[in-house]
Design a protein around this motif. Sequence first.
Motif, short mmCIF file in Angstrom:
data_model
loop_
_atom_site.label_atom_id
_atom_site.label_comp_id
_atom_site.label_asym_id
_atom_site.label_seq_id
_atom_site.Cartn_x
_atom_site.Cartn_y
_atom_site.Cartn_z
N UNK A 59 0.84 -1.21 0.00
CA UNK A 59 0.00 0.00 0.00
C UNK A 59 0.87 1.25 0.00
N UNK A 60 2.03 1.20 0.68
CA UNK A 60 2.88 2.41 0.75
C UNK A 60 3.62 2.68 -0.56
N UNK A 61 3.71 1.66 -1.41
CA UNK A 61 4.45 1.86 -2.67
C UNK A 61 3.54 2.32 -3.82
N UNK A 62 2.25 2.50 -3.54
CA UNK A 62 1.34 2.92 -4.61
C UNK A 62 1.79 4.25 -5.23
N UNK A 63 1.87 4.28 -6.54
CA UNK A 63 2.21 5.53 -7.24
C UNK A 63 3.70 5.84 -7.28
N UNK A 64 4.52 4.97 -6.68
CA UNK A 64 5.98 5.20 -6.70
C UNK A 64 6.56 4.67 -8.02
#
Length: 284
Positions: A59-64
Amino acid sequence: MKIAVTGATGQLGRLVVESLKARTARENIVALVRTPSKAKDLGVEVREFDYTQKALLASSLKGIDTLLLISSNEIGQRAVQHRNVIESAKQTGVTWIVYTSLLHAENSSLSLAGEHVETEKILNESGLPHTILRNGWYTENYTGSIPGAIAGGAFLGSAGDGKISSASRADFAEAAAVVLTSAGHQGKVYELAGDNAYTLTDLAKELSRQTGKDIPYKNVPEAEYANILKSFGVPEGFAYAIASWDVSISKGAIFDDSKTLSKLIGRPTTPLSKTIEEVLRAQK
Ligand SMILES: NC(=O)c1ccc[n+]([C@@H]2O[C@H](COP(=O)([O-])OP(=O)(O)OC[C@H]3O[C@@H](n4cnc5c(N)ncnc54)[C@H](OP(=O)(O)O)[C@@H]3O)[C@@H](O)[C@H]2O)c1
């Protein structure tokens, strides 16, 4: 273009974030941290990120788009943790991973090398475009010993006449920031080390010069050095590891004269004398 940095509350990570801020807009930078309360001063977007929690990673890597994976400091757990991050990055659409490995990882006799080699293999097998920054020793690895050396009148170690091509954390951080913000690095493996190699005898001489005291280097056998470290309160396993790293260093494990680091950052690496100077100034 979002660039995320793991371990961003660590000593190297903080310097990478600072160096990135000088090269790209803050909106492009995401700090991935295990402990968000430690990240309030970073001045960029912060997302919680624990290498052991796969759901959180995804979830924290979304859009990275681009991810700097700074190797974990949990020795023995690192390959599993790094695999979690790499698999999550692939799953969420990260397009490029930059990983901080170890100098000459595949041939290194340092006990630290295995987990880095394994991580490089996981990256290769992932099929994700990646870049390996094989970081050499931080000069700061030695600065913690300076007060003890001054108090005890000798700089101790088991590194013999091994040449040490260290550079400052800030030098390695700048290299990471340069790579993350410029083109042409995918698929590359960079062996990164300081411009000017020194021995621990040279280090002790420089320390003596700057303090005006006689602080010679005293080389001791590996087991004796581990025992001395233990007597200073270093946990047993870590004391033996440090002593074994010195023995590897005595055989050239962290020597490199390619000057790849200074070529990347476009300036000479920070000399040993300057790092010692900074430590002594901070102690005043
Ligand atoms: N080249 C060298 O001489 C040298 C020397 C020492 C270490 N290293 C390697 O280089 C890395 C960076 O160096 P450093 O000086 O910045 O180390 P550091 O100050 O110890 O920082 C390590 C970072 O890793 C984070 N971390 C640890 N476990 C984690 C987990 N389970 N999930 C998410 N984050 C986690 C820590 O988070 P917290 O802030 O929450 O604790 C910290 O921010 C080290 O981790 C180690 O692998 C290299």
